[in-house]
Design a protein around this motif. Sequence first.
Motif, PDB file in Angstrom:
ATOM      1  N   VAL A 192       1.098  -1.115  -0.196  1.00 51.16           N
ATOM      2  CA  VAL A 192      -0.305  -0.128   0.110  1.00 51.16           C
ATOM      3  C   VAL A 192       0.783   1.496  -0.011  1.00 51.16           C
ATOM      4  O   VAL A 192       0.606   1.924  -1.060  1.00 51.16           O
ATOM      5  N   ALA A 193       2.024   1.098   0.662  1.00 49.79           N
ATOM      6  CA  ALA A 193       3.033   2.676   0.613  1.00 49.79           C
ATOM      7  C   ALA A 193       3.185   2.809  -0.027  1.00 49.79           C
ATOM      8  O   ALA A 193       3.705   3.813  -1.361  1.00 49.79           O
ATOM      9  N   LEU A 194       3.674   1.364  -1.616  1.00 50.42           N
ATOM     10  CA  LEU A 194       4.755   2.104  -2.413  1.00 50.42           C
ATOM     11  C   LEU A 194       3.280   2.703  -3.256  1.00 50.42           C
ATOM     12  O   LEU A 194       3.558   3.430  -4.742  1.00 50.42           O
ATOM     13  N   SER A 195       2.007   1.840  -3.357  1.00 49.15           N
ATOM     14  CA  SER A 195       0.753   2.654  -4.340  1.00 49.15           C
ATOM     15  C   SER A 195       0.829   3.916  -3.710  1.00 49.15           C
ATOM     16  O   SER A 195       0.117   5.031  -4.602  1.00 49.15           O
ATOM     17  N   VAL A 196       0.677   4.502  -2.762  1.00 48.61           N
ATOM     18  CA  VAL A 196       0.443   5.911  -2.168  1.00 48.61           C
ATOM     19  C   VAL A 196       1.453   6.840  -2.540  1.00 48.61           C
ATOM     20  O   VAL A 196       1.141   7.850  -2.851  1.00 48.61           O
ATOM     21  N   LEU A 197       2.522   5.761  -2.197  1.00 51.53           N
ATOM     22  CA  LEU A 197       3.751   7.017  -2.159  1.00 51.53           C
ATOM     23  C   LEU A 197       4.333   7.145  -3.926  1.00 51.53           C
ATOM     24  O   LEU A 197       5.268   7.843  -4.454  1.00 51.53           O
ATOM     25  N   GLY A 198       4.956   5.981  -4.672  1.00 54.54           N
ATOM     26  CA  GLY A 198       5.249   6.068  -5.864  1.00 54.54           C
ATOM     27  C   GLY A 198       6.431   5.122  -5.282  1.00 54.54           C
ATOM     28  O   GLY A 198       7.148   5.647  -4.285  1.00 54.54           O
ATOM     29  N   PRO A 199       7.514   5.112  -6.301  1.00 54.11           N
ATOM     30  CA  PRO A 199       8.674   4.890  -5.966  1.00 54.11           C
ATOM     31  C   PRO A 199       9.609   5.097  -5.616  1.00 54.11           C
ATOM     32  O   PRO A 199      10.896   4.816  -4.397  1.00 54.11           O
ATOM     33  N   ASP A 200       9.250   6.563  -5.945  1.00 57.25           N
ATOM     34  CA  ASP A 200      10.350   7.733  -5.472  1.00 57.25           C
ATOM     35  C   ASP A 200      10.652   8.076  -4.022  1.00 57.25           C
ATOM     36  O   ASP A 200      11.466   7.534  -3.439  1.00 57.25           O
ATOM     37  N   LYS A 201       9.056   8.495  -3.543  1.00 60.01           N
ATOM     38  CA  LYS A 201       9.379   8.867  -2.362  1.00 60.01           C
ATOM     39  C   LYS A 201       8.985   7.376  -1.690  1.00 60.01           C
ATOM     40  O   LYS A 201       9.692   7.685  -0.354  1.00 60.01           O
ATOM     41  N   TYR A 202       9.277   6.024  -1.962  1.00 61.46           N
ATOM     42  CA  TYR A 202       8.946   4.829  -1.076  1.00 61.46           C
ATOM     43  C   TYR A 202      10.693   5.137  -1.151  1.00 61.46           C
ATOM     44  O   TYR A 202      10.714   4.206   0.246  1.00 61.46           O
ATOM     45  N   ASP A 203      11.161   4.493  -1.901  1.00 58.55           N
ATOM     46  CA  ASP A 203      12.546   4.833  -1.641  1.00 58.55           C
ATOM     47  C   ASP A 203      13.132   5.418  -0.781  1.00 58.55           C
ATOM     48  O   ASP A 203      14.348   6.062  -0.072  1.00 58.55           O
ATOM     49  N   ALA A 204      12.469   7.229  -0.817  1.00 60.74           N
ATOM     50  CA  ALA A 204      13.231   8.230   0.471  1.00 60.74           C
ATOM     51  C   ALA A 204      12.668   7.800   1.931  1.00 60.74           C
ATOM     52  O   ALA A 204      13.222   8.104   2.112  1.00 60.74           O
ATOM     53  N   VAL A 205      11.865   6.830   1.873  1.00 61.11           N
ATOM     54  CA  VAL A 205      11.751   6.629   2.987  1.00 61.11           C
ATOM     55  C   VAL A 205      12.541   6.253   3.843  1.00 61.11           C
ATOM     56  O   VAL A 205      13.256   6.105   5.102  1.00 61.11           O
ATOM     57  N   TRP A 206      13.477   4.990   3.205  1.00 61.93           N
ATOM     58  CA  TRP A 206      14.695   4.388   3.574  1.00 61.93           C
ATOM     59  C   TRP A 206      15.721   4.564   3.810  1.00 61.93           C
ATOM     60  O   TRP A 206      16.579   3.852   3.955  1.00 61.93           O
ATOM     61  N   THR A 207      16.094   5.782   2.517  1.00 61.26           N
ATOM     62  CA  THR A 207      17.098   6.815   2.793  1.00 61.26           C
ATOM     63  C   THR A 207      16.675   7.703   4.059  1.00 61.26           C
ATOM     64  O   THR A 207      18.428   8.367   3.741  1.00 61.26           O
ATOM     65  N   GLY A 208      16.001   7.982   4.243  1.00 63.44           N
ATOM     66  CA  GLY A 208      16.182   8.811   5.296  1.00 63.44           C
ATOM     67  C   GLY A 208      15.489  10.466   5.129  1.00 63.44           C
ATOM     68  O   GLY A 208      15.371  11.511   5.194  1.00 63.44           O
ATOM     69  N   GLU A 209      14.798   9.926   3.231  1.00 64.93           N
ATOM     70  CA  GLU A 209      14.620  11.699   2.623  1.00 64.93           C
ATOM     71  C   GLU A 209      13.228  12.018   2.738  1.00 64.93           C
ATOM     72  O   GLU A 209      12.623  13.163   1.747  1.00 64.93           O
ATOM     73  N   LEU A 210      11.791  10.832   3.127  1.00 63.22           N
ATOM     74  CA  LEU A 210      10.770  11.347   3.383  1.00 63.22           C
ATOM     75  C   LEU A 210      11.219  10.816   4.660  1.00 63.22           C
ATOM     76  O   LEU A 210      10.515   9.455   5.095  1.00 63.22           O
ATOM     77  N   SER A 211      10.360  11.731   5.747  1.00 60.53           N
ATOM     78  CA  SER A 211      10.288  11.347   7.227  1.00 60.53           C
ATOM     79  C   SER A 211       8.904  10.416   7.482  1.00 60.53           C
ATOM     80  O   SER A 211       7.932  10.602   6.429  1.00 60.53           O
ATOM     81  N   PRO A 212       8.993   9.616   8.391  1.00 62.75           N
ATOM     82  CA  PRO A 212       7.828   8.621   8.637  1.00 62.75           C
ATOM     83  C   PRO A 212       7.053   8.955   9.119  1.00 62.75           C
ATOM     84  O   PRO A 212       6.183   8.768   9.301  1.00 62.75           O
ATOM     85  N   THR A 213       6.687  11.325   9.860  1.00 63.61           N
ATOM     86  CA  THR A 213       5.585  11.438  10.226  1.00 63.61           C
ATOM     87  C   THR A 213       5.700  12.366   8.575  1.00 63.61           C
ATOM     88  O   THR A 213       4.718  13.073   9.341  1.00 63.61           O
ATOM     89  N   SER A 214       5.728  12.650   7.812  1.00 64.80           N
ATOM     90  CA  SER A 214       4.806  13.577   6.508  1.00 64.80           C
ATOM     91  C   SER A 214       4.021  13.035   6.444  1.00 64.80           C
ATOM     92  O   SER A 214       3.370  12.315   7.192  1.00 64.80           O
ATOM     93  N   ASP A 215       3.120  14.311   5.852  1.00 66.43           N
ATOM     94  CA  ASP A 215       1.969  13.844   5.559  1.00 66.43           C
ATOM     95  C   ASP A 215       1.967  12.586   4.600  1.00 66.43           C
ATOM     96  O   ASP A 215       0.559  12.145   4.516  1.00 66.43           O
ATOM     97  N   GLU A 216       2.415  13.032   3.627  1.00 65.45           N
ATOM     98  CA  GLU A 216       2.600  11.715   2.560  1.00 65.45           C
ATOM     99  C   GLU A 216       2.382  10.304   3.237  1.00 65.45           C
ATOM    100  O   GLU A 216       1.636   9.757   3.087  1.00 65.45           O
ATOM    101  N   MET A 217       2.561  10.106   4.187  1.00 64.55           N
ATOM    102  CA  MET A 217       3.184   9.299   5.192  1.00 64.55           C
ATOM    103  C   MET A 217       2.096   8.313   6.034  1.00 64.55           C
ATOM    104  O   MET A 217       1.711   7.496   5.880  1.00 64.55           O
ATOM    105  N   VAL A 218       1.919   9.658   6.788  1.00 62.06           N
ATOM    106  CA  VAL A 218       0.409   9.845   7.378  1.00 62.06           C
ATOM    107  C   VAL A 218      -1.416   9.477   6.076  1.00 62.06           C
ATOM    108  O   VAL A 218      -1.364   8.551   6.341  1.00 62.06           O
TER     109      VAL A 218
END
Length: 423
Positions: free
Chosen positions: A202-228
Amino acid sequence: MKLRIALVAILMLGLVGALTAQDAKPSGGLEIYSWWSGDEGPALEALIALYSSEYPDVRVDNATVTGGAGVNFKAVLKTRMLGGDPPDTFQVHAGQELTGTWVVANRMEDLTDLYKSEGWFEAFPKGLIEQLTYKGGIYSVAVNIHRAGVMWYIPDNLKKWDIQVPTTLDEFYTTCAALKTKGVTPLVVGEAWTLIHLWETVALSVLGPDKYDAVWTGELSPTSDEMVAVWDAYGKVLDCTNINEDAVGLTWQQATDAVVSGKAAFNVMGDWAAGYMSTTLGLEPKTGFGWADFPGTKGVFMWLSDTFGLPVGAPNPVATTAWLKLLGSVEGQNAFNPKKGSIPARIDAVDADPSLYNAYSLSAAAEWKVDRLVGSLVHGVVANERFTGDFNDVIQIYLESRSSTAAASAMQAFCAQDGACGM
Ligand code: GAL
């Protein structure tokens, strides 16, 4: 004179030492440790049969700890590794599960020389070798590539219910409502790890691949609006499942069975489900079972890879090295993968004999070459084992609170505590 003899003796000892695990003749015992037991076993058994025919002097112990995704196996392995009782070789996922768990702790031998002597730098994809590499050393050999997050169904059942495969999350919610009115579980889930598997999809579907990757590299915060928003969507998808019914007690095979029997319409699972449906249940891909990208993930391949290495202190490195050579060979990969539902990790193995592979595997092999690749969380690619284990608690917090922000902050805390998500 005595000094000379001593020097010659030292030199000879050196020579014997230089006869490495690669040159000696394998014999003795070989403990191969994995979670591929029962109906997950046929592919490994085929590979072991090949090994035993090539090395009849080795007594193979096919040691397994049952439980999908290695949930039980990993705990036992940890006790053995930390207790100084490593098996000769064990199943471990490419990526952080290997490097961020066992290699950083100096528990694995560097296999770079084996890669050179076997010509593996040309045989395996560069990106995959990178996931087995830590500070210049290479620490395991990949037997396969599995695809996670595939949506499985039975074509005849969908026809009977007059249901099309949804391609977007919104279509999925509409389909979900239609199936509920027919008394069918839209999407079946099982025991805890399958919930993480669904979450990453579901995370991949909502975020798309770039932002999904960004979660694991630290570029997208787990508490960001996208992750909510990921947690919000996860909640809606869970409302289409059996989560409040029998989910906890179902293995992934039993969840697959629910799709086959028509109790449920879809299952989101890795392509070991294709192996199970074709090898164990005898269903034909396309007619007997169907597959589709999870809504909103077309063109992206969520990958993982099962690998084996040589632990430091392994009792029989000679027999283990012969095992690693076999599972890294075209012959080994083509004995294993047609039964497993996975595709070979080697780039040349399918082409060596495409007739070994069924329609599902050939389609996965074709997409692996052209799709955008992202790594699975629950199957070890993007985070170390501590974090993946703790993510069960994050899911639990979400299930109990149904609060997206509470789950997002819990995830953030575990990322920091476990050294994951680029922290
Ligand atoms: C995965 C593993 C697969 C399959 C699956 C279900 O983690 O990579 O090969 O065994 O678990 O148990």
